[in-house]
Design a protein around this motif. Structure first.
Motif, PDB file in Angstrom:
ATOM      1  N   ASN A 156     -87.062   2.855  -4.892  1.00 21.93           N
ATOM      2  CA  ASN A 156     -86.690   2.814  -3.478  1.00 21.93           C
ATOM      3  C   ASN A 156     -86.768   1.402  -2.931  1.00 21.93           C
ATOM      4  O   ASN A 156     -85.912   0.968  -2.182  1.00 21.93           O
ATOM      5  CB  ASN A 156     -87.632   3.700  -2.662  1.00 21.93           C
TER       6      ASN A 156
ATOM      7  N   ILE B 199     -83.836  -0.551  -4.084  1.00 19.97           N
ATOM      8  CA  ILE B 199     -82.617  -0.229  -3.322  1.00 19.97           C
ATOM      9  C   ILE B 199     -82.645  -0.925  -1.976  1.00 19.97           C
ATOM     10  O   ILE B 199     -81.670  -1.527  -1.535  1.00 19.97           O
ATOM     11  CB  ILE B 199     -82.496   1.300  -3.135  1.00 19.97           C
ATOM     12  N   MET B 200     -83.842  -0.874  -1.335  1.00 13.56           N
ATOM     13  CA  MET B 200     -83.958  -1.475  -0.008  1.00 13.56           C
ATOM     14  C   MET B 200     -83.705  -2.982  -0.082  1.00 13.56           C
ATOM     15  O   MET B 200     -83.012  -3.550   0.764  1.00 13.56           O
ATOM     16  CB  MET B 200     -85.361  -1.210   0.535  1.00 13.56           C
TER      17      MET B 200
ATOM     18  N   VAL C 211     -80.023  -3.628  -0.505  1.00 16.70           N
ATOM     19  CA  VAL C 211     -79.314  -3.452   0.768  1.00 16.70           C
ATOM     20  C   VAL C 211     -79.523  -4.671   1.664  1.00 16.70           C
ATOM     21  O   VAL C 211     -78.570  -5.219   2.229  1.00 16.70           O
ATOM     22  CB  VAL C 211     -79.802  -2.173   1.485  1.00 16.70           C
TER      23      VAL C 211
ATOM     24  N   ILE D 146     -77.478  -7.656   0.300  1.00 17.74           N
ATOM     25  CA  ILE D 146     -76.040  -7.541   0.591  1.00 17.74           C
ATOM     26  C   ILE D 146     -75.783  -7.835   2.063  1.00 17.74           C
ATOM     27  O   ILE D 146     -74.847  -8.555   2.418  1.00 17.74           O
ATOM     28  CB  ILE D 146     -75.519  -6.124   0.242  1.00 17.74           C
ATOM     29  N   PHE D 147     -76.661  -7.310   2.910  1.00 19.97           N
ATOM     30  CA  PHE D 147     -76.484  -7.498   4.354  1.00 19.97           C
ATOM     31  C   PHE D 147     -76.535  -8.984   4.719  1.00 19.97           C
ATOM     32  O   PHE D 147     -75.661  -9.496   5.416  1.00 19.97           O
ATOM     33  CB  PHE D 147     -77.561  -6.723   5.106  1.00 19.97           C
TER      34      PHE D 147
ATOM     35  N   SER E  57     -73.532 -10.898   3.488  1.00 16.27           N
ATOM     36  CA  SER E  57     -72.351 -10.606   4.306  1.00 16.27           C
ATOM     37  C   SER E  57     -72.412 -11.326   5.643  1.00 16.27           C
ATOM     38  O   SER E  57     -71.394 -11.787   6.147  1.00 16.27           O
ATOM     39  CB  SER E  57     -72.204  -9.111   4.575  1.00 16.27           C
ATOM     40  N   VAL E  58     -73.628 -11.400   6.237  1.00 13.80           N
ATOM     41  CA  VAL E  58     -73.757 -12.102   7.514  1.00 13.80           C
ATOM     42  C   VAL E  58     -73.333 -13.565   7.342  1.00 13.80           C
ATOM     43  O   VAL E  58     -72.527 -14.084   8.120  1.00 13.80           O
ATOM     44  CB  VAL E  58     -75.201 -12.023   8.058  1.00 13.80           C
TER      45      VAL E  58
ATOM     46  N   SER F 163     -69.636 -13.796   6.829  1.00  9.89           N
ATOM     47  CA  SER F 163     -68.904 -13.493   8.058  1.00  9.89           C
ATOM     48  C   SER F 163     -68.841 -14.717   8.948  1.00  9.89           C
ATOM     49  O   SER F 163     -67.795 -15.040   9.511  1.00  9.89           O
ATOM     50  CB  SER F 163     -69.578 -12.361   8.829  1.00  9.89           C
TER      51      SER F 163
ATOM     52  N   ILE G 281     -66.335 -17.024   7.529  1.00 13.50           N
ATOM     53  CA  ILE G 281     -64.967 -16.547   7.699  1.00 13.50           C
ATOM     54  C   ILE G 281     -64.491 -16.674   9.142  1.00 13.50           C
ATOM     55  O   ILE G 281     -63.336 -16.951   9.411  1.00 13.50           O
ATOM     56  CB  ILE G 281     -64.873 -15.082   7.213  1.00 13.50           C
ATOM     57  N   LEU G 282     -65.428 -16.525  10.092  1.00 15.02           N
ATOM     58  CA  LEU G 282     -65.035 -16.549  11.504  1.00 15.02           C
ATOM     59  C   LEU G 282     -64.942 -17.961  12.073  1.00 15.02           C
ATOM     60  O   LEU G 282     -64.592 -18.131  13.230  1.00 15.02           O
ATOM     61  CB  LEU G 282     -66.019 -15.722  12.335  1.00 15.02           C
TER      62      LEU G 282
ATOM     63  N   TYR H 229     -59.025 -17.452   7.501  1.00 17.67           N
ATOM     64  CA  TYR H 229     -59.122 -16.333   6.561  1.00 17.67           C
ATOM     65  C   TYR H 229     -58.703 -15.003   7.166  1.00 17.67           C
ATOM     66  O   TYR H 229     -58.511 -14.033   6.454  1.00 17.67           O
ATOM     67  CB  TYR H 229     -60.551 -16.229   6.021  1.00 17.67           C
TER      68      TYR H 229
END
Lengths: 161, 115
Positions: free
Chosen positions: B3, B6-7, B10, B13-14, B17-18, B21, B24-25, B96
């Motif tokens: 567990n 997995i945490m 997660v 990945i978060f 991605s931040v 992002s 990209i922005l 992008y």
């Protein structure tokens, strides 16, 4: 399948569909294709933990097909279906390892898998890898939305025994 | 134990991605934009030199998109497609994230500047 079970599944499908239709009315603050709160997935997460995998798949399929008709945007069906399949497979696998207290985690991962499925479908349909640029944005908004729906489902599962 | 793994995954990945992002922005520094339909470039503009104007682009299925250039910025101001995502995306800012109208297969994006 007995009639009681069938009625329960029909009821859950219609609840999910109603939530879906109401959510269409909420203006989306993020003008990015594919970004959604996905409140109807509260029902999906609930079903993953309370019903058999095949039964959950039935609820999701009915929601997807009727949702595409009700929203008047059938071209979005391919993307959402690809997302839903990935999401459902992932959550059904996670259900075995995660305890009931960590349902939110299952939902967050489900949301991420949903986004990955969506983008894969978009890459295949549009035949361009340019859309992958959307993936990080979708993952951030998706996992926050997944966290919210997951917590809602967790509270629901605790209350409805 | 699984567990926690997995945490951690997660969370990782978060965070990645931040960061992506934000990257990209970031607003583009390019000035050349092109309007592409079905893979063919219809127009190319230098945003800083183009006067304010409107372009109406018909699509194969009888629909249209109205593209507006104003004060060195470009956006789709009107379209007759059902989802209106291209209109809601507003002004083109990032390298992008092109403005895309999926139903009309129309893209407005930055291109390499001519020197």
């Amino acid at each position: 399948m007995n009639i009681r079970r069938l009625t329960e599944l029909a009821l859950l499908s219609s609840v999910a569909l109603i939530i879906f239709v109401i959510e269409l009315r909420i203006p989306n603050p993020f003008p990015i294709p594919g970004v959604k709160l996905g409140l109807a997935n509260i029902v999906t997460v609930y079903a993953v933990f309370r019903y058999r995998p095949s039964e959950t798949a039935m609820i999701v399929t009915v929601r997807l097909l009727l949702g595409a008709m009700f929203s008047g945007n059938p071209s979005a069906l391919l993307y959402s279906a690809a997302g839903a399949v990935c999401c459902l497979l992932g959550m059904l696998a996670l259900r075995r390892i995660l305890p009931e207290k960590q349902i939110w985690l299952c939902s967050v991962l489900g949301a991420m898998l949903h986004n990955i499925g969506q983008i894969s479908a978009a890459v295949i349909i549009m035949r361009s890898f340019g859309v992958i640029a959307y993936l990080p944005l979708l993952l951030v908004t998706g996992s926050l939305a997944g966290l919210f729906t997951g917590l809602c489902a967790q509270i629901l599962l605790k209350r409805i025994k | 134990m699984t567990n926690r793994k997995i945490m951690l995954a997660v969370a990782a990945i978060f965070l990645v991605s931040v960061c992506l992002s934000v990257f990209i922005l970031m607003p583009s520094e390019k000035q050349t934009v092109e309007i592409v339909q079905n893979g063919t470039v219809l127009y190319t503009f230098d945003l800083k030199k183009t006067k304010d104007r409107e372009i109406r682009i018909p699509s194969a299925d009888g629909g249209y998109n109205l593209i507006v250039i104003e004060n060195g910025e470009i956006c789709i101001s009107e379209a007759d497609c059902p989802d209106q995502t291209c209109v809601k995306m507003g002004v083109l800012k990032s390298d992008y994230l092109p403005i895309v109208c999926l139903p009309h297969r129309l893209t407005v994006r930055f291109a390499e500047d001519e020197s």
